[in-house]
Each structure stands twice: as C-alpha cells, then as structure tokens.
Motif scaffolding. Structure first.
Motif, PDB file in Angstrom:
ATOM      1  N   THR A 191       0.838  -1.198   0.000  1.00  0.00           N
ATOM      2  CA  THR A 191       0.000   0.000   0.000  1.00  0.00           C
ATOM      3  C   THR A 191       0.869   1.243   0.000  1.00  0.00           C
ATOM      4  OG1 THR A 191      -0.127   0.045   2.401  1.00  0.00           O
ATOM      5  CG2 THR A 191      -1.880  -1.132   1.238  1.00  0.00           C
ATOM      6  N   PRO A 192       0.377   2.367  -0.541  1.00  0.00           N
ATOM      7  CA  PRO A 192       1.174   3.592  -0.528  1.00  0.00           C
ATOM      8  C   PRO A 192       1.352   4.118   0.896  1.00  0.00           C
ATOM      9  CG  PRO A 192      -1.017   3.993  -1.444  1.00  0.00           C
ATOM     10  CD  PRO A 192      -0.907   2.520  -1.197  1.00  0.00           C
ATOM     11  N   THR A 193       2.289   5.003   1.059  1.00  0.00           N
ATOM     12  CA  THR A 193       2.590   5.586   2.369  1.00  0.00           C
ATOM     13  C   THR A 193       1.368   6.276   2.946  1.00  0.00           C
ATOM     14  OG1 THR A 193       4.792   6.027   1.527  1.00  0.00           O
ATOM     15  CG2 THR A 193       4.185   7.130   3.546  1.00  0.00           C
ATOM     16  N   ASP A 194       1.214   6.167   4.242  1.00  0.00           N
ATOM     17  CA  ASP A 194       0.134   6.871   4.936  1.00  0.00           C
ATOM     18  C   ASP A 194       0.519   8.345   5.004  1.00  0.00           C
ATOM     19  OD1 ASP A 194      -1.084   4.439   5.286  1.00  0.00           O
ATOM     20  OD2 ASP A 194      -0.437   4.198   7.358  1.00  0.00           O
ATOM     21  N   GLN A 195      -0.007   9.124   4.086  1.00  0.00           N
ATOM     22  CA  GLN A 195       0.410  10.518   3.942  1.00  0.00           C
ATOM     23  C   GLN A 195       0.039  11.397   5.129  1.00  0.00           C
ATOM     24  OE1 GLN A 195       0.237  12.455   0.187  1.00  0.00           O
ATOM     25  NE2 GLN A 195      -0.491  10.596  -0.829  1.00  0.00           N
ATOM     26  N   PHE A 196      -1.011  11.059   5.841  1.00  0.00           N
ATOM     27  CA  PHE A 196      -1.474  11.897   6.939  1.00  0.00           C
ATOM     28  C   PHE A 196      -0.783  11.582   8.265  1.00  0.00           C
ATOM     29  CE2 PHE A 196      -4.955  12.158   3.914  1.00  0.00           C
ATOM     30  CZ  PHE A 196      -5.339  13.475   3.998  1.00  0.00           C
ATOM     31  N   THR A 197      -0.280  10.368   8.410  1.00  0.00           N
ATOM     32  CA  THR A 197       0.270   9.917   9.684  1.00  0.00           C
ATOM     33  C   THR A 197       1.469  10.756  10.108  1.00  0.00           C
ATOM     34  OG1 THR A 197      -0.502   7.663   9.377  1.00  0.00           O
ATOM     35  CG2 THR A 197       1.336   7.963  10.888  1.00  0.00           C
ATOM     36  N   THR A 235     -11.677  20.247   6.762  1.00  0.00           N
ATOM     37  CA  THR A 235     -11.006  19.479   5.710  1.00  0.00           C
ATOM     38  C   THR A 235      -9.517  19.473   6.007  1.00  0.00           C
ATOM     39  OG1 THR A 235     -10.767  21.434   4.291  1.00  0.00           O
ATOM     40  CG2 THR A 235     -12.678  20.030   3.898  1.00  0.00           C
ATOM     41  N   LEU A 236      -8.899  18.361   5.688  1.00  0.00           N
ATOM     42  CA  LEU A 236      -7.456  18.214   5.770  1.00  0.00           C
ATOM     43  C   LEU A 236      -6.980  17.784   4.394  1.00  0.00           C
ATOM     44  CD1 LEU A 236      -7.063  16.248   9.132  1.00  0.00           C
ATOM     45  CD2 LEU A 236      -6.519  18.639   8.714  1.00  0.00           C
ATOM     46  N   LYS A 237      -5.955  18.455   3.877  1.00  0.00           N
ATOM     47  CA  LYS A 237      -5.401  18.094   2.571  1.00  0.00           C
ATOM     48  C   LYS A 237      -3.892  18.018   2.678  1.00  0.00           C
ATOM     49  CE  LYS A 237      -9.051  20.215  -0.095  1.00  0.00           C
ATOM     50  NZ  LYS A 237      -9.473  21.256  -1.001  1.00  0.00           N
ATOM     51  N   VAL A 238      -3.327  16.976   2.088  1.00  0.00           N
ATOM     52  CA  VAL A 238      -1.877  16.856   2.018  1.00  0.00           C
ATOM     53  C   VAL A 238      -1.453  17.322   0.632  1.00  0.00           C
ATOM     54  CG1 VAL A 238       0.082  15.286   2.063  1.00  0.00           C
ATOM     55  CG2 VAL A 238      -1.807  14.941   3.646  1.00  0.00           C
ATOM     56  N   THR A 239      -0.576  18.325   0.609  1.00  0.00           N
ATOM     57  CA  THR A 239      -0.072  18.853  -0.648  1.00  0.00           C
ATOM     58  C   THR A 239       1.356  19.353  -0.451  1.00  0.00           C
ATOM     59  OG1 THR A 239      -0.444  20.478  -2.398  1.00  0.00           O
ATOM     60  CG2 THR A 239      -1.219  21.088  -0.228  1.00  0.00           C
ATOM     61  N   ALA A 266      -4.945  26.849   8.543  1.00  0.00           N
ATOM     62  CA  ALA A 266      -3.535  26.711   8.907  1.00  0.00           C
ATOM     63  C   ALA A 266      -2.849  25.791   7.909  1.00  0.00           C
ATOM     64  CB  ALA A 266      -3.377  26.157  10.320  1.00  0.00           C
ATOM     65  N   ILE A 267      -1.599  26.074   7.608  1.00  0.00           N
ATOM     66  CA  ILE A 267      -0.766  25.194   6.793  1.00  0.00           C
ATOM     67  C   ILE A 267       0.328  24.666   7.723  1.00  0.00           C
ATOM     68  CG2 ILE A 267       0.780  25.021   4.819  1.00  0.00           C
ATOM     69  CD1 ILE A 267      -0.833  27.319   3.534  1.00  0.00           C
ATOM     70  N   LEU A 268       0.323  23.346   7.897  1.00  0.00           N
ATOM     71  CA  LEU A 268       1.227  22.710   8.856  1.00  0.00           C
ATOM     72  C   LEU A 268       2.327  21.939   8.123  1.00  0.00           C
ATOM     73  CD1 LEU A 268      -1.996  22.367   9.960  1.00  0.00           C
ATOM     74  CD2 LEU A 268      -0.695  21.862  11.979  1.00  0.00           C
ATOM     75  N   THR A 269       3.461  21.807   8.775  1.00  0.00           N
ATOM     76  CA  THR A 269       4.588  21.057   8.223  1.00  0.00           C
ATOM     77  C   THR A 269       4.875  19.858   9.121  1.00  0.00           C
ATOM     78  OG1 THR A 269       6.139  22.487   9.393  1.00  0.00           O
ATOM     79  CG2 THR A 269       5.655  23.058   7.121  1.00  0.00           C
ATOM     80  N   PRO A 270       5.487  18.813   8.567  1.00  0.00           N
ATOM     81  CA  PRO A 270       5.804  17.642   9.402  1.00  0.00           C
ATOM     82  C   PRO A 270       6.744  18.000  10.525  1.00  0.00           C
ATOM     83  CG  PRO A 270       6.230  17.184   7.071  1.00  0.00           C
ATOM     84  CD  PRO A 270       5.916  18.633   7.195  1.00  0.00           C
ATOM     85  N   HIS A 271       6.541  17.413  11.670  1.00  0.00           N
ATOM     86  CA  HIS A 271       7.358  17.676  12.864  1.00  0.00           C
ATOM     87  C   HIS A 271       8.664  16.910  12.782  1.00  0.00           C
ATOM     88  CE1 HIS A 271       8.072  18.672  17.044  1.00  0.00           C
ATOM     89  NE2 HIS A 271       8.295  17.395  17.300  1.00  0.00           N
TER      90      HIS A 271
END
Length: 136
Positions: A22-28, A104-108, A131-136
């Motif tokens: 399966t593809p990577t869990d983009q939201f995790t 809504t949450l969108k990964v882009t 808000a636009i969030l970045t990976p921790h």
C-alpha cells in the motif's frame, strides 16, 4: 515453470494482503503550524489506518492562557480520507466542550492544510480557521 508462477503469485498476494504494497500513509505523523501568530500555536498528531483518520490537535491561544489540548491520547479528530488519498473530511471537538466541528485536511507538497468548514458548538475552541502545517 508452472510452480514458479504459482509461487510468485502467492508471494505477491501475501505482500498485498499484509499491507506492504500500500502507498505511504500521507497523513500519519505530527504536524506543526510554523507560521502561527506569536500569540498562538497549533499542532496535529494523526494516525491513518486505511481510509480512516484519527488524531488529536493542540491549540494554545492568548499567549498560553488558553490551552485547547489534552496530555492524554484522547482523540478529538475523526474522519474519512477520500479516494485520492490526499484529502479528508474530519469531525472534531475541543477540550473545552465544543462538539460537532467539521474541517477538511489536505496533504499537498509535504504540507497539511487545515480548514474549518463548520465551527464546533456548545463550548469554547481555539483551533484556527485555516492553517498550513509542516511535518514535525
């Protein structure tokens, strides 16, 4: 030759069923709002399982006087990821009693975009509208 093809087919099937294909869990993961105003912070910790999304946000507002967070792992975000795997509609609540919010949450471009579609009601909440969030 027939046995090799059957064996190969079994290996591919086993890998697919185990989730390895399966593809990577983009939201995790943990996400932080780096461009937040000085008076607030906002972060989201998400876990994706297939097409489902669950997690918790932490919003600190009014220069730390309002902490819409929980030290425990009590999810306040729950939703479904769409068929593209890059967008989700989630229900959320605050830790001040507000319920039934929708966002809504969108990964882009390796960013998580948070947008409140419907504010929760019945209590206070301190999550930002956008808000636009970045990976921790």
């Amino acid at each position: 030759m027939k046995i090799k093809n059957i064996f190969f087919g079994c290996v591919v099937t086993a890998i697919s069923m185990s989730g390895c294909a399966t593809p990577t869990d983009q939201f995790t993961g943990e996400w932080d709002w780096n461009n937040a105003p000085n008076s607030m912070t906002f972060s989201i910790d998400l876990k994706q399982q297939g097409g489902k999304l669950q997690g918790q946000y932490c919003a600190v507002a009014q220069k730390g006087n309002k902490m819409d967070c929980d030290d425990e792992k009590n999810p306040n975000i729950d939703g479904i990821i769409d068929s593209t795997g890059k967008s989700a509609i989630v229900n959320f609540s605050s830790f001040f009693g507000a319920q039934d919010g929708k966002a809504t949450l969108k990964v882009t471009d390796r960013h998580l975009v948070w947008h409140i579609m419907k504010a929760p009601n019945g209590g206070e909440f301190y999550a930002p509208k956008d808000a636009i969030l970045t990976p921790h």
